[in-house]
Design an enzyme around this catalytic site. Structure first.
Site, mmCIF file in Angstrom:
data_model
loop_
_atom_site.group_PDB
_atom_site.id
_atom_site.type_symbol
_atom_site.label_atom_id
_atom_site.label_comp_id
_atom_site.label_asym_id
_atom_site.label_seq_id
_atom_site.Cartn_x
_atom_site.Cartn_y
_atom_site.Cartn_z
ATOM 1 N N TYR A 32 0.829 -1.202 0.000
ATOM 2 C CA TYR A 32 0.000 0.000 0.000
ATOM 3 C C TYR A 32 0.860 1.247 0.000
ATOM 4 C CZ TYR A 32 1.048 0.930 4.927
ATOM 5 O OH TYR A 32 1.692 1.228 6.096
ATOM 6 N N ARG A 61 7.977 3.790 -4.954
ATOM 7 C CA ARG A 61 8.104 2.853 -3.827
ATOM 8 C C ARG A 61 7.076 1.723 -3.946
ATOM 9 N NH1 ARG A 61 7.646 5.187 2.148
ATOM 10 N NH2 ARG A 61 5.456 5.332 1.531
ATOM 11 N N ARG A 98 -7.825 -20.441 -1.084
ATOM 12 C CA ARG A 98 -6.818 -20.228 -0.048
ATOM 13 C C ARG A 98 -5.749 -21.305 -0.047
ATOM 14 N NH1 ARG A 98 -5.104 -21.072 4.960
ATOM 15 N NH2 ARG A 98 -4.395 -19.250 6.134
ATOM 16 N N HIS A 119 -1.217 -21.126 0.630
ATOM 17 C CA HIS A 119 -0.156 -20.161 0.900
ATOM 18 C C HIS A 119 0.644 -19.755 -0.332
ATOM 19 C CE1 HIS A 119 -1.200 -21.232 4.945
ATOM 20 N NE2 HIS A 119 -0.288 -20.425 5.472
ATOM 21 N N LYS A 179 6.612 -1.980 1.844
ATOM 22 C CA LYS A 179 5.440 -1.358 2.481
ATOM 23 C C LYS A 179 4.261 -2.308 2.362
ATOM 24 C CE LYS A 179 3.276 3.166 3.093
ATOM 25 N NZ LYS A 179 3.456 3.328 4.538
ATOM 26 N N GLU A 192 12.387 2.702 13.809
ATOM 27 C CA GLU A 192 11.494 3.756 13.327
ATOM 28 C C GLU A 192 10.241 3.754 14.180
ATOM 29 O OE1 GLU A 192 10.179 2.768 9.286
ATOM 30 O OE2 GLU A 192 10.262 0.646 9.795
ATOM 31 N N LEU A 252 11.493 1.338 6.737
ATOM 32 C CA LEU A 252 10.866 1.756 5.481
ATOM 33 C C LEU A 252 11.557 3.028 4.995
ATOM 34 C CD1 LEU A 252 8.380 1.151 3.601
ATOM 35 C CD2 LEU A 252 7.246 3.007 4.816
HETATM 36 C C1 LIG Z 1 6.666 1.894 9.408
HETATM 37 C C2 LIG Z 1 6.699 3.217 8.712
HETATM 38 N N1 LIG Z 1 7.861 3.892 8.631
HETATM 39 C C3 LIG Z 1 7.934 5.086 8.026
HETATM 40 C C4 LIG Z 1 6.817 5.699 7.477
HETATM 41 C C5 LIG Z 1 6.933 7.042 6.813
HETATM 42 O O1 LIG Z 1 6.832 6.900 5.420
HETATM 43 P P1 LIG Z 1 6.284 8.098 4.513
HETATM 44 O O2 LIG Z 1 7.132 9.281 4.816
HETATM 45 O O3 LIG Z 1 6.480 7.594 3.122
HETATM 46 O O4 LIG Z 1 4.858 8.302 4.890
HETATM 47 C C6 LIG Z 1 5.595 5.018 7.521
HETATM 48 C C7 LIG Z 1 4.398 5.631 6.936
HETATM 49 O O5 LIG Z 1 3.310 5.194 7.095
HETATM 50 C C8 LIG Z 1 5.531 3.746 8.148
HETATM 51 O O6 LIG Z 1 4.382 3.083 8.214
#
Ligand SMILES: Cc1ncc(COP(=O)(O)O)c(C=O)c1O
Length: 291
Positions: free
Chosen positions: A33, A52, A100, A102, A147, A180, A205
């Site tokens: 997403y 991304r 379903r 895996h 993501k 993070e 991320l």
């Molecule tokens: C785990 C995580 N890290 C960092 C970010 C920040 O990413 P962005 O600046 O692209 O929103 C997000 C955004 O939702 C996130 O879910």
């Protein structure tokens, strides 16, 4: 007019926006997403988010359901149909609908859903006083660079933050380093005025806001170091902040109850926030169709 969403080829009232119970996103979180901010009828860093998204799809070997251009048209149409001036656009692509099992299905088509909704401005107190974060162990998988919609540890972490009256939870790895936030990247500012944020890798991320803020900091001749930092270093820092598409640059003034720096948003966090807002407002106004 009711809210409109896009679901797998159709524009539908949001209240009727549904996918199959056999969608692999629903059963396995087998999908990716993006969240794109809409600021004053401008789409912020659209191409960065789409790049991304593409990368996440490639890493999971999910075939994109359509080319970039028609997808960008859907995104525009949703923003205009829903009259979103300030808000967010949510884009999700799953591996599709299949019995379903895996392993990847042989014949499923990826399912795209897109929605748009207005958001309220950040509360003035967040910006004036800063927000607080708590620390929690990072219990996620080893591919945090993707993501993925598989967000259960992030959900549990954010819930802990909410229950503690905090804005965000910073996740700490086995080495004691901050990775993070549950939905944001983590930053600190040293007493020398250098900004520190964890280097890219599979541990975090690659935030699109993070990249924009790094560029802004570079242009402002602020020294940047991309490296790991411990929770202890963060608590001793002069300033701290988080970045994300929805939080922009948000000053952090408390970590686990300890005041950061002077306990007020610091000058670098404030400067970066203002510069990031100015950057968002330079994006072109959204028109219904791509030129
Ligand atoms: C785990 C995580 N890290 C960092 C970010 C920040 O990413 P962005 O600046 O692209 O929103 C997000 C955004 O939702 C996130 O879910």
């Amino acid at each position: 007019m009711s809210r409109i969403a896009y679901v797998d080829g159709r524009y539908v009232p949001h209240s009727h926006a549904q996918v199959s119970m056999d969608d692999r996103g629903y059963q396995f979180a087998d999908g990716v997403y993006e969240v794109v901010t809409i600021r004053q009828k401008r789409m912020v860093d659209e191409l960065g988010h789409l790049a991304r998204l593409d990368r996440s799809l490639r890493e999971l070997e999910i075939e994109r359901p359509m080319k970039e251009r028609p997808m960008r048209q859907i995104m525009r149409r949703l923003v205009t149909l829903n009259k979103v001036e300030n808000g967010i656009l949510y884009i999700q692509i799953t591996r599709g609908v299949a019995r379903r099992d895996h392993a990847f299905p042989a014949d499923a088509n990826a399912v795209l859903v897109v929605s748009a909704r207005p958001t309220r401005p950040h509360p003035a107190a967040y910006i004036e006083d800063g927000v607080s974060v708590i620390s929690i162990p990072d219990i996620r998988w080893a591919r945090r660079d993707i993501k993925s919609t598989s967000l259960l540890p992030n959900v549990l972490g954010k819930q802990q933050a909410v229950e503690a009256g905090a804005f965000e939870a910073w996740m700490v790895d086995d080495a004691g380093d901050v990775t993070e936030g549950t939905a944001s990247n983590a930053w600190i500012v040293t007493k020398e005025g250098h900004i520190i944020t964890r280097n890219l890798g599979t541990e975090i991320l690659s935030g699109i806001t993070r990249l924009a803020v790094l560029k802004i900091a570079q242009e402002s001749q602020i020294k940047i170091v991309e490296r790991s930092f411990t929770l202890e270093e963060a608590k001793q820092a002069a300033e701290a902040f988080v970045t994300s598409a929805s939080a922009f640059v948000m000053p952090v003034t408390q970590i686990d109850g300890s005041a950061i720096g002077a306990g007020k948003p610091g000058p670098i966090s404030q400067k970066l926030r203002a510069a990031y807002i100015a950057f968002m407002e330079l994006e072109p106004l959204i028109s219904n169709e791509l030129e």
